[in-house]
Design a protein around this motif. Structure first.
Motif, PDB file in Angstrom:
ATOM      1  N   UNK A  27       0.805  -1.184   0.139  1.00  0.00           N
ATOM      2  CA  UNK A  27       0.096   0.078   0.051  1.00  0.00           C
ATOM      3  C   UNK A  27       0.814   1.444   0.061  1.00  0.00           C
ATOM      4  N   UNK A  28       2.195   1.096   0.164  1.00  0.00           N
ATOM      5  CA  UNK A  28       2.972   2.288   0.196  1.00  0.00           C
ATOM      6  C   UNK A  28       3.066   3.140   1.277  1.00  0.00           C
ATOM      7  N   UNK A  29       2.623   2.743   2.541  1.00  0.00           N
ATOM      8  CA  UNK A  29       2.379   3.418   3.636  1.00  0.00           C
ATOM      9  C   UNK A  29       3.581   3.228   4.542  1.00  0.00           C
ATOM     10  N   UNK A  30       4.090   2.096   4.989  1.00  0.00           N
ATOM     11  CA  UNK A  30       4.981   1.695   5.721  1.00  0.00           C
ATOM     12  C   UNK A  30       6.247   1.424   4.892  1.00  0.00           C
ATOM     13  N   UNK A  33      -5.635  -4.411   9.162  1.00  0.00           N
ATOM     14  CA  UNK A  33      -7.255  -4.589   9.627  1.00  0.00           C
ATOM     15  C   UNK A  33      -8.011  -3.494   9.500  1.00  0.00           C
ATOM     16  N   UNK A  34      -9.333  -3.697   8.950  1.00  0.00           N
ATOM     17  CA  UNK A  34     -10.298  -2.747   8.765  1.00  0.00           C
ATOM     18  C   UNK A  34     -10.419  -1.800   9.880  1.00  0.00           C
ATOM     19  N   UNK A  35     -10.482  -0.537   9.244  1.00  0.00           N
ATOM     20  CA  UNK A  35     -10.617   0.481  10.361  1.00  0.00           C
ATOM     21  C   UNK A  35     -11.947   1.313   9.903  1.00  0.00           C
ATOM     22  N   UNK A  36     -12.704   1.520  11.099  1.00  0.00           N
ATOM     23  CA  UNK A  36     -13.810   2.166  11.159  1.00  0.00           C
ATOM     24  C   UNK A  36     -13.937   3.698  10.951  1.00  0.00           C
ATOM     25  N   UNK A  37     -14.846   4.073  10.147  1.00  0.00           N
ATOM     26  CA  UNK A  37     -14.625   5.563   9.778  1.00  0.00           C
ATOM     27  C   UNK A  37     -15.857   6.402  10.751  1.00  0.00           C
ATOM     28  N   UNK A  38     -15.434   7.292  11.446  1.00  0.00           N
ATOM     29  CA  UNK A  38     -16.327   8.188  12.299  1.00  0.00           C
ATOM     30  C   UNK A  38     -16.676   7.342  13.283  1.00  0.00           C
ATOM     31  N   UNK A  39     -15.977   6.385  13.951  1.00  0.00           N
ATOM     32  CA  UNK A  39     -16.317   5.519  15.028  1.00  0.00           C
ATOM     33  C   UNK A  39     -15.855   6.485  16.267  1.00  0.00           C
ATOM     34  N   UNK A  40     -16.453   5.968  17.706  1.00  0.00           N
ATOM     35  CA  UNK A  40     -17.484   5.020  17.830  1.00  0.00           C
ATOM     36  C   UNK A  40     -18.898   5.810  17.305  1.00  0.00           C
ATOM     37  N   UNK A  41     -19.946   5.079  17.217  1.00  0.00           N
ATOM     38  CA  UNK A  41     -21.455   5.489  16.803  1.00  0.00           C
ATOM     39  C   UNK A  41     -22.181   5.523  17.710  1.00  0.00           C
ATOM     40  N   UNK A  74     -13.053   0.565   6.238  1.00  0.00           N
ATOM     41  CA  UNK A  74     -11.988   0.544   5.280  1.00  0.00           C
ATOM     42  C   UNK A  74     -10.744  -0.464   5.645  1.00  0.00           C
ATOM     43  N   UNK A  75     -10.593  -1.104   4.720  1.00  0.00           N
ATOM     44  CA  UNK A  75      -9.119  -2.090   4.650  1.00  0.00           C
ATOM     45  C   UNK A  75      -8.216  -1.464   3.744  1.00  0.00           C
ATOM     46  N   UNK A  76      -6.965  -1.169   4.289  1.00  0.00           N
ATOM     47  CA  UNK A  76      -5.818  -0.624   3.475  1.00  0.00           C
ATOM     48  C   UNK A  76      -5.335  -1.692   2.509  1.00  0.00           C
ATOM     49  N   UNK A  77      -5.496  -2.963   2.317  1.00  0.00           N
ATOM     50  CA  UNK A  77      -5.140  -3.792   1.704  1.00  0.00           C
ATOM     51  C   UNK A  77      -5.616  -3.810   0.356  1.00  0.00           C
ATOM     52  N   UNK A  78      -4.559  -4.345  -0.693  1.00  0.00           N
ATOM     53  CA  UNK A  78      -5.128  -4.462  -2.089  1.00  0.00           C
ATOM     54  C   UNK A  78      -6.646  -4.960  -2.005  1.00  0.00           C
ATOM     55  N   UNK A  79      -7.332  -4.462  -3.184  1.00  0.00           N
ATOM     56  CA  UNK A  79      -8.629  -5.053  -3.511  1.00  0.00           C
ATOM     57  C   UNK A  79      -8.640  -6.555  -3.716  1.00  0.00           C
ATOM     58  N   UNK A  80      -9.627  -7.118  -2.911  1.00  0.00           N
ATOM     59  CA  UNK A  80      -9.581  -8.546  -2.849  1.00  0.00           C
ATOM     60  C   UNK A  80     -10.128  -9.139  -1.908  1.00  0.00           C
ATOM     61  N   UNK A  81      -9.721 -10.322  -1.491  1.00  0.00           N
ATOM     62  CA  UNK A  81     -10.448 -10.793  -0.126  1.00  0.00           C
ATOM     63  C   UNK A  81      -9.660 -10.117   1.130  1.00  0.00           C
ATOM     64  N   UNK A  82      -8.383  -9.699   1.007  1.00  0.00           N
ATOM     65  CA  UNK A  82      -7.818  -8.940   2.060  1.00  0.00           C
ATOM     66  C   UNK A  82      -8.311  -7.645   2.677  1.00  0.00           C
TER      67      UNK A  82
END
Length: 665
Positions: free
Chosen positions: A15-18, A54-62, A83-91
């Motif tokens: 993902x080019x982050x780390x 890992x998936x990250x919630x947007x505008x959490x908590x609700x 939103x999961x930052x991994x490449x599009x697919x099952x990850x």
């Protein structure tokens, strides 16, 4: 150094982050014990994706503010997103769920692949006015990664509860000398009711519920609920106790009310026979009702007799119980799939007499089971067969799903980027729809099972399909051939249009050229030019020779009207011309050189007319592209002008005999 091994010293990240998502380096290769120059080996390192995010919630908590009268099955929250930052697919495919907890049964997701929350269980502000649940977002990796967040639920009170009397049964004994206006002494307390909507607490007023003959003897205070004697009592009408119904009504909503009974009797009178108020009681109960929930209350005609006792028949003694007040409660959870109705007998006795009534309880089905698949994941391997044999409708595999709720039917559907290539029926058979866009040997889909309960519930499993490389290549070649034919058709159309445009241009050029060659008759480029070039025309005793295609000099900038020429002796090439232009008294002498044909016959010298100006016109081909110098010799005789040569223009000038004195301007 000195080896052929490349070692990783920094972290890479798709993902080019780390870290970088790709690396391009050059390895220097030098020869040992040799003076030959070294060379570079380019190395291109491409990073493949791993399930490291890992998936990250947007505008959490609700936070959810919901009214307690919201209908079960309503979509109450649609803004949950991770939103999961991994490449599009099952990850990066996120699936949502409500984590197990004390209040997890209140909400459920419509579809695990989207964050829409549905109310699953009725809310009650008076019982539970706020609580929290945990929501989990999990990707499809192996092993998966997940993230949890908190949903804060605030229940808003609504006018959904009727008023309630502090006691459902009241009694009073008439004194021996009852008079009008006497207030009755009620047991166990004065009549009073309250609004069960604690957050609203609407004011209440009281009325008597009927206009029968017994009601005319009594009156009730609308605000306080006190009961007074309104009329002298006829003792013959009170040989037995009478029952009055009191109604408590909300001021702001008269549809919300409660009822209670008031039994009035004279001193020394009593009921003779014990009886239930109904011979048969019927009630409906949801299968998810909690234990100790009061299903109904049975009453007798001796509500204040402490000697009255109740019990149930032995049919369902372990599942239901009855209190001393006649409340029938639930002792064990109900299950519609196991038994959908109960029928038993309730008994009452006052030690002297015994009576009975029948109780019917109907269990209402609740969708409390998610659809379940036989296996947690399905993998389908197709054999090596031609692509032509995989026609639309060909079954390539089967999944199995079932629902634990009685009467619920399960429907299946496919989700994923390749869902349009396949179809699935409710029996679980996966069939082919169109494989023309097949470009990979491994296809990942999600099979979603939805039941028909209220509210509907869903479950999903991944389904992976493996195609042989031969089938993928056949599909790709078929797709490319279809694309090539389309490109050829487009190219052919473009060529046809281009040819049509070229034909139009040719016709246009030909038409313009024809018009130019057939100009107006007075033009110097008319068709007669070619004829006059070889003919000597006589005019007024003067021999005139037509010069082939006399070209107009752009310096003159005028129109030619008259032309007379004379050619002289054999050794000199002299042309004399008389021209009338649109600009009189303007003359220019140009130097030119003319090569003549073999010696022509001599013609007499032309004497110019006194009414015309002597000017000089140059034949075609004698005027150069650039005229460097224009000169006049004013000192010479007007009859014999001396020509002046321009060394830069190698032409022979023409000598003009001028005999008029008005040509010196």
């Amino acid at each position: 150094s000195g080896t052929k091994e490349l070692s990783l010293i920094r972290r890479l990240d798709k993902e080019g982050i780390d870290g970088p998502s790709s690396v391009y380096i050059n390895v220097l290769c030098e020869k040992k014990r040799n003076s030959d120059p070294g060379f570079l080996i380019p190395v291109n390192i491409r990073v493949t994706d791993a399930n490291d995010n890992a998936p990250q919630f947007i505008n959490a908590p609700y936070v959810l503010n919901i009214s307690e009268v919201t209908v079960v099955g309503t979509r109450v929250l649609q803004g949950i997103k991770a939103v999961d930052a991994d490449q599009q697919g099952p990850f990066s495919t996120v699936q949502y769920s409500v984590s197990p907890g004390p209040y997890a049964d209140y909400f459920v997701f419509v579809n695990g692949l989207e964050g829409t929350l549905v109310l699953r269980k009725p809310l009650d502000y008076e019982t539970l006015f706020n609580f929290t649940i945990t929501i989990t977002a999990q990707d499809q990796g192996n092993p998966p990664k997940w993230t949890e967040t908190t949903l804060y639920v605030n229940v808003i009170d609504a006018d959904d509860q009727n008023p309630k009397f502090y006691d459902e049964n009241y009694s009073a004994i008439l004194p021996e000398h009852a008079r009008v206006g006497l207030r009755l002494d009620l047991k166990p307390r004065d009549i009073a009711a309250f609004d069960q909507d604690l957050g609203i607490n609407a004011p209440i007023y009281y009325t008597l519920n009927s206009a029968d003959s017994f009601y005319q003897y009594f009156n009730i205070n609308k605000a306080t609920g006190n009961v007074y004697i309104a009329k002298d009592i006829n003792e013959d009408d009170f040989l037995q106790p009478i029952t009055l119904v009191v109604r408590a009504i909300q001021y702001d909503n008269q549809d919300r009310y409660a009822l209670a009974t008031l039994i009035v009797s004279k001193a020394g009178t009593s009921l003779r026979e014990l009886q239930f108020s109904k011979n048969e009681y019927s009630v409906s109960a949801l299968e998810n009702l909690p234990v100790n929930y009061v299903l109904l209350t049975v009453t007798t005609n001796k509500p204040r007799d402490l000697r009255v006792k109740y019990w149930l028949s032995n049919d369902y003694g372990e599942r239901f119980s009855i209190s001393r007040q006649g409340d029938i409660s639930l002792m064990q959870c109900l299950d519609y799939e196991t038994e959908d109705s109960y029928r038993f007998t309730v008994y009452a006795t006052d030690t002297l007499m015994t009576t009975s009534a029948t109780v019917n309880i109907s269990v209402v089905n609740v969708n409390d089971w998610d659809p379940r698949f036989r296996y947690p994941q399905y993998e389908l391997f197709l054999p090596h067969i031609p692509l032509a044999d995989l026609t639309p409708g060909s079954v390539i595999g089967k999944v199995e799903a079932a629902d634990g709720d009685k009467g619920d039917r399960v429907t299946l559907s496919l989700r994923g980027p390749y869902e349009k290539m396949f179809s699935i029926n409710d029996s679980g058979h996966i069939s082919i729809v169109d494989l023309s866009a097949l470009n990979t040997s491994t296809i990942q889909l999600v099979v979603v099972a939805t039941d028909t309960g209220n509210p509907p519930r869903q479950a999903s499993v991944p389904a992976i399909m493996h195609f042989p490389e031969a089938i993928v290549q056949q599909a790709s070649s078929k797709l490319n051939s279809g694309t090539s034919s389309t490109v050829l058709i487009i190219l052919g159309v473009v060529l046809i249009v281009l040819g049509f445009v070229i034909i139009l241009l040719i016709l246009y050029i030909h038409k313009n050229k024809h018009t130019k060659n057939n100009g107006p008759p007075g033009s110097s480029h008319s068709k007669n030019d070619s004829f006059l070039s070889n003919v000597i025309l006589p005019e007024k005793h003067v021999n005139v020779v037509a010069i082939p295609k006399i070209q107009e000099n752009p310096v003159f900038n005028g129109s030619q009207e008259e032309l007379q020429t004379q050619r002289g002796g054999t050794n000199s090439s002299i042309y004399t011309a008389t021209v009338k232009t649109t600009r009189p008294n303007q003359y220019n002498s140009l130097k030119s050189k003319q090569k003549l044909a073999p010696q022509p016959p001599q013609v007499p010298k032309i004497t110019p007319s006194n009414n015309s100006s002597n000017n000089m016109i140059w034949p075609v081909g004698t005027i150069p592209r650039r005229v460097k110098k224009l000169s006049w010799d004013d000192k010479t005789d007007s009859y014999q002008r001396k020509p002046e040569l321009d060394p830069e223009v190698g032409v022979t000038p023409l000598v003009t005999d001028m005999k008029t004195s008005d040509c010196t301007n």
